[in-house]
Each structure stands twice: as structure tokens, then as C-alpha cells.
Design a protein around this motif. Structure first.
Motif, PDB file in Angstrom:
ATOM      1  N   GLY A 249       0.847  -0.993   0.302  1.00 27.50           N
ATOM      2  CA  GLY A 249       0.057   0.002  -0.163  1.00 27.50           C
ATOM      3  C   GLY A 249       0.978   1.044   0.040  1.00 27.50           C
ATOM      4  N   PHE A 250       0.332   2.761  -0.937  1.00 25.78           N
ATOM      5  CA  PHE A 250       1.064   3.305  -0.968  1.00 25.78           C
ATOM      6  C   PHE A 250       0.273   4.612  -0.947  1.00 25.78           C
ATOM      7  CE2 PHE A 250       4.201   6.516  -3.082  1.00 25.78           C
ATOM      8  CZ  PHE A 250       5.267   6.266  -2.447  1.00 25.78           C
ATOM      9  N   GLY A 251      -0.703   4.483  -0.533  1.00 21.08           N
ATOM     10  CA  GLY A 251      -1.507   5.709  -0.187  1.00 21.08           C
ATOM     11  C   GLY A 251      -1.330   6.443   0.680  1.00 21.08           C
ATOM     12  N   TRP A 252      -1.885   7.559   1.849  1.00 22.64           N
ATOM     13  CA  TRP A 252      -1.674   8.125   2.496  1.00 22.64           C
ATOM     14  C   TRP A 252      -0.529   7.799   3.292  1.00 22.64           C
ATOM     15  CZ3 TRP A 252      -2.194   9.867   8.177  1.00 22.64           C
ATOM     16  CH2 TRP A 252      -2.275  10.496   8.387  1.00 22.64           C
ATOM     17  N   TRP A 253      -1.022   6.639   4.561  1.00 23.02           N
ATOM     18  CA  TRP A 253       0.190   6.040   5.313  1.00 23.02           C
ATOM     19  C   TRP A 253       0.898   5.309   5.116  1.00 23.02           C
ATOM     20  CZ3 TRP A 253       0.609   8.315   9.983  1.00 23.02           C
ATOM     21  CH2 TRP A 253       1.778   7.455  10.428  1.00 23.02           C
ATOM     22  N   GLY A 254       1.036   4.516   3.988  1.00 24.87           N
ATOM     23  CA  GLY A 254       1.829   3.869   3.346  1.00 24.87           C
ATOM     24  C   GLY A 254       3.694   4.468   2.889  1.00 24.87           C
TER      25      GLY A 254
ATOM     26  N   GLU B 184      12.802 -12.800  -1.288  1.00 24.66           N
ATOM     27  CA  GLU B 184      13.541 -11.846  -1.447  1.00 24.66           C
ATOM     28  C   GLU B 184      13.597 -11.162   0.012  1.00 24.66           C
ATOM     29  OE1 GLU B 184      13.926  -7.133  -4.014  1.00 24.66           O
ATOM     30  OE2 GLU B 184      13.178  -9.262  -4.993  1.00 24.66           O
ATOM     31  N   VAL B 185      12.054 -11.146   1.360  1.00 21.59           N
ATOM     32  CA  VAL B 185      11.626 -10.322   1.550  1.00 21.59           C
ATOM     33  C   VAL B 185      11.389 -11.598   2.782  1.00 21.59           C
ATOM     34  CG1 VAL B 185      10.680  -8.510   0.082  1.00 21.59           C
ATOM     35  CG2 VAL B 185       9.037 -10.250   0.906  1.00 21.59           C
ATOM     36  N   GLU B 186      11.827 -11.447   3.984  1.00 20.20           N
ATOM     37  CA  GLU B 186      11.333 -11.681   4.981  1.00 20.20           C
ATOM     38  C   GLU B 186      10.246 -11.347   5.923  1.00 20.20           C
ATOM     39  OE1 GLU B 186      15.617 -11.808   7.322  1.00 20.20           O
ATOM     40  OE2 GLU B 186      15.445  -9.602   6.300  1.00 20.20           O
ATOM     41  N   ALA B 187       9.699  -9.889   5.300  1.00 20.04           N
ATOM     42  CA  ALA B 187       8.339  -9.502   6.140  1.00 20.04           C
ATOM     43  C   ALA B 187       8.044  -8.473   5.701  1.00 20.04           C
ATOM     44  CB  ALA B 187       8.969  -8.836   7.487  1.00 20.04           C
ATOM     45  N   VAL B 188       6.756  -8.368   5.470  1.00 21.46           N
ATOM     46  CA  VAL B 188       5.931  -7.063   5.123  1.00 21.46           C
ATOM     47  C   VAL B 188       5.287  -6.394   6.049  1.00 21.46           C
ATOM     48  CG1 VAL B 188       5.577  -8.997   2.938  1.00 21.46           C
ATOM     49  CG2 VAL B 188       3.563  -8.652   5.042  1.00 21.46           C
ATOM     50  N   ILE B 189       5.231  -5.563   5.392  1.00 27.28           N
ATOM     51  CA  ILE B 189       4.654  -4.263   6.201  1.00 27.28           C
ATOM     52  C   ILE B 189       3.027  -4.246   5.629  1.00 27.28           C
ATOM     53  CG2 ILE B 189       4.436  -2.002   7.545  1.00 27.28           C
ATOM     54  CD1 ILE B 189       7.630  -2.376   7.206  1.00 27.28           C
ATOM     55  N   LEU B 190       1.494  -4.168   6.223  1.00 26.48           N
ATOM     56  CA  LEU B 190       0.526  -3.724   5.693  1.00 26.48           C
ATOM     57  C   LEU B 190      -0.190  -2.232   5.739  1.00 26.48           C
ATOM     58  CD1 LEU B 190      -0.965  -7.417   6.250  1.00 26.48           C
ATOM     59  CD2 LEU B 190       0.203  -7.160   4.193  1.00 26.48           C
ATOM     60  N   THR B 191      -0.111  -1.607   4.926  1.00 32.29           N
ATOM     61  CA  THR B 191      -0.804  -0.412   4.740  1.00 32.29           C
ATOM     62  C   THR B 191      -1.868  -0.721   3.413  1.00 32.29           C
ATOM     63  OG1 THR B 191       0.646   1.129   3.818  1.00 32.29           O
ATOM     64  CG2 THR B 191       1.306   0.865   6.103  1.00 32.29           C
ATOM     65  N   SER B 192      -2.675  -1.136   3.671  1.00 26.45           N
ATOM     66  CA  SER B 192      -3.427  -1.657   2.752  1.00 26.45           C
ATOM     67  C   SER B 192      -4.937  -1.513   3.170  1.00 26.45           C
ATOM     68  CB  SER B 192      -3.701  -3.214   2.242  1.00 26.45           C
ATOM     69  OG  SER B 192      -3.098  -4.223   3.279  1.00 26.45           O
ATOM     70  N   PRO B 193      -5.994  -0.892   2.694  1.00 27.81           N
ATOM     71  CA  PRO B 193      -7.352  -0.672   3.640  1.00 27.81           C
ATOM     72  C   PRO B 193      -7.809  -1.718   4.719  1.00 27.81           C
ATOM     73  CG  PRO B 193      -7.302  -0.557   1.379  1.00 27.81           C
ATOM     74  CD  PRO B 193      -5.907  -0.817   1.775  1.00 27.81           C
TER      75      PRO B 193
END
Ligand code: NDP
Ligand code: NHF
Length: 329
Positions: free
Chosen positions: A8-13, A60-69
Motif C-alpha cells: 500500500g502506498f496511500g496516505w499512510w504507506g 527476497e523479503v522476510e517481512a511485510v508491512i501492511l498499509t492496505s485498507p
């Protein structure tokens, strides 16, 4: 460095991307954003966009950060866990207690660290208050009053998911109120009953623009909280004990640099103290605590009970506001 994907790359992402881009603890590899138009802005930040979540769930990634709705959180957490990724989910962890239970249980079973975006716990004044409560400095706790308003940093209108009943039920509960119930549960434990009302005073939004809640805890103390979606910024935390009351006034938003936080500790007219705290970046502190837990340096300071119960209380508040009944979460 924690190899991470931001979803997510909205306001908070975008806030989170700016914070983590130059943070030594994080190697932000990918940004998942379905809106292709946003990909140029992601590249301009020196980050790599991908259009689908599946593309991020690679080795490639170990972890995710969710800023989805909000309505995506359940499935995004479970997909991360199925791919063996640690996950930081923005608040609310879920819109349903069943969803929160499933996410917490899945992370526990897989041995993955679940972080949640309740950054207020990392504010210095809140940490001080927690110490004072643990030491019994306030005496017997009688009551708390907390209020948080939306500060108009985010543009809201009737078409936004943030003003829809399905994705942001009970007015400001999923935006601001949920941070307040998180704090109260971490201080006082299980909630016995809630009674909530919502109103729409100004804008005709489906979800309403104010929610007012009365809570009683199993330990006996009471609390009220107000979350207001359409007034200038306001954030207050009061706790009333038999020996002392404490008021924390945030003159600025926890998300926004600058401004001051003051804490008044009042025993009597002759015995009171005002403590000033500098603004600190509690959002980054929360993410760093999650990364430290993944690295095995320190446990993440949220219990499974707290994470699930907060959503049980959210569900009860929504039900109470809809039915006019007292609800026992
Ligand atoms: N901890 C805190 O203090 C704060 C937490 N939040 C939380 O952050 C979350 C996001 O809020 P906000 O940024 O304001 O919301 P926005 O609507 O601005 O952003 C959401 C983003 O997620 C993207 N998205 C939608 N569906 C998917 C999908 N299936 N996969 C990947 N990305 C998707 C959207 O893309 P598109 O535009 O194409 O739909 C958009 O870029 C919310 O849960 C909110 O509660 C927000 C503010 C502060
Ligand atoms: O979702 C959110 C939107 O705005 C609030 C206040 O500005 C945030 O704190 C909150 O988490």
C-alpha cells in the motif's frame, strides 16, 4: 537489516516509506501498489514498485508491512503467514474478532512476529504513565477519559473508504478510537461492558463523524472515550486514581513531528507537577520494536490477548452503537 516489502502506498504507506527508506534496521526492497500511476512516485523515492501482493511474497523479503485498507488486513496477514513472512499490520488488525483470532493464531503457530500499528504505546509520556500505574502511584484507579480527533491531515469525503460503515464502522473507532481502546486494555485488562453512540453532526458521512463510548473493566474501573472525525486536532489522556490524577496533552499528532506533550500529575493544589516531553517518532519506534522481536533481541510488547481483545471490544462498540444496547465483549 530486515528485508521488507511495504504493502500500500496511500496516505499512510507513504509516511512509512519515508520513515524506513533511510532507517539502518530496514532494507525496504519492494512497495506493493496496485495503482500503476503511483509507481513513478515510488521509483522517485528510490524504491521498487510491484503491482501485486503475490510478487512481494518471494524469498527476497522476510517481512511485510501492511498499509492496505482495513478490509484487506485479514487476508493479507494470512497470505503473509502462508508464505512464511513476519507481518506488521496497520490498525485495526481486523474488522472482526474472528479475523483477529485467526491472524494471531496463524502467526503464533508459524512462529512469526505479528506487529500492529498502535504507536501511542511508544510515546514517552505513555511509557511514564504505564510505569506510574505499575508502581501504584495513582492509588486505586477509578476512571479514565480519553479523546482523539482526526486532524484533517487526511482528506475525507463521502466517497472515501474511511467514511464507509463497512470499512470504518462506528465513526472514528477504526481511525482514532482503536488506539484508545488499545491503551486502555493494555493498562486495565479485559473489558466487561460497552455502551456506544455515534452521531453525524456535520457532513452526512455513512459512518457518522463522532463516537462516544462508556466502558467498564472486569477490574471495576470505568472509562469513557470520544473519537471525533471532524474537528481540529485534539488528543488527551486522563487517568483518575484515588491518590492522583494524570492528564497527558498532546499538542501535536503522534504522526507529525514537532509540538509538545505535557503530563500533569496532580495530588493536591500544593502537590502537583507538570512534565514536558519532546515529540518522538513513536511510529518508527513501534516498527523498530517489531524488527527487534524478529531478530530475537526483545519480545514485541503486545500480548495476543490484547491484540484480539481490542478487536472484540471494537466489535462490541459497533454492535452497541447499532442496537442501543449495552454489549458484553
Ligand atoms: N497507525 C496509524 O496511526 C495509522 C494507520 N493507518 C492505517 O493504514 C491503513 C491505510 O490507510 P491509508 O494509507 O490512509 O489508506 P489509503 O486508502 O490512502 O491507502 C491504502 C493503499 O493500499 C492500496 N491497496 C488497496 N488494495 C490493495 C491490495 N489488495 N493490495 C495492495 N495494496 C492495496 C491502495 O491502492 P489504491 O489506491 O490503488 O486502491 C492504497 O495505496 C489503514 O488500515 C489505516 O487504518 C492510517 C493512518 C495512520
Ligand atoms: O487511521 C488514522 C487516521 O488518522 C488518525 C489521526 O490523524 C491516525 O492516528 C489514525 O491511526
Amino acid at each position: 537489516m530486515l528485508r521488507t516489502a511495504l504493502v500500500g502506498f496511500g496516505w499512510w504507506g507513504q509516511h512509512i516509506a519515508r520513515r524506513l527508506k533511510d532507517n539502518d534496521g530496514f532494507d525496504l526492497r519492494l512497495v506493493v501498489e496496485p495503482a500503476l500511476a503511483a509507481h513513478d512516485a515510488i521509483r522517485e523515492m528510490g524504491l521498487t514498485p510491484v503491482a501485486t501482493y503475490a510478487e512481494a511474497l518471494t524469498d527476497e523479503v522476510e517481512a511485510v508491512i501492511l498499509t492496505s485498507p482495513n478490509d484487506q488486513h485479514d487476508s493479507h496477514v494470512l497470505q503473509a503467514v502462508a508464505a512464511g513472512k513476519h507481518v506488521f499490520c496497520e490498525k485495526p488488525l481486523s474488522l472482526s474478532a474472528d479475523g483477529a483470532r485467526a491472524s494471531v493464531a496463524a502467526c503464533e503457530a508459524a512462529g512469526l512476529v505479528l506487529g500492529v500499528g498502535h504507536e501511542r504505546r511508544f510515546e514517552p509520556a505513555i511509557l511514564r504513565l504505564r510505569e506510574m500505574l505499575a508502581a501504584g502511584d495513582l492509588g486505586t484507579i477509578m476512571h479514565s477519559e480519553l479523546a482523539f480527533s482526526h486532524d484533517k491531515l487526511i482528506h475525507l469525503d463521502a466517497t472515501s473508504w474511511r467514511t464507509s460503515k463497512a470499512m470504518a464502522p462506528a465513526a472514528g473507532m477504526t481511525q482514532m478510537g482503536i488506539h484508545l481502546t488499545d491503551l486502555l486494555i493494555s493498562f486495565f485488562g479485559r473489558v466487561k461492558s460497552v455502551a456506544a453512540v455515534t452521531a453525524d453532526r456535520s457532513l452526512g458521512w455513512e459512518t457518522g463523524d463522532v463516537v462516544s463510548v462508556q466502558l467498564q473493566f472486569e477490574e471495576g474501573m470505568t472509562a469513557t472515550l470520544q473519537a471525533i472525525l471532524h474537528t481540529p486536532h485534539f488528543l488527551r489522556t486522563h487517568v483518575f486514581g484515588s491518590d492522583m490524577w494524570v492528564e497527558i496533552r498532546n499538542a501535536t499528532h503522534p504522526d507529525t513531528p514537532g509540538g509538545a506533550v505535557t503530563m500533569e500529575c496532580y495530588r493536591s493544589i500544593d502537590d502537583n507537577e507538570m512534565i514536558n516531553f519532546e515529540w518522538t517518532d513513536s511510529v518508527t519506534a513501534n516498527l523498530e520494536a517489531w524488527a527487534a522481536a524478529i531478530a530475537g533481541r526483545a519480545p514485541y510488547p503486545y500480548t495476543s490477548f490484547e491484540l484480539v481483545h481490542n478487536i472484540e471490544v471494537l466489535e462490541a462498540i459497533v454492535q452497541s452503537a447499532e442496537t442501543g444496547q449495552v454489549v458484553y465483549p
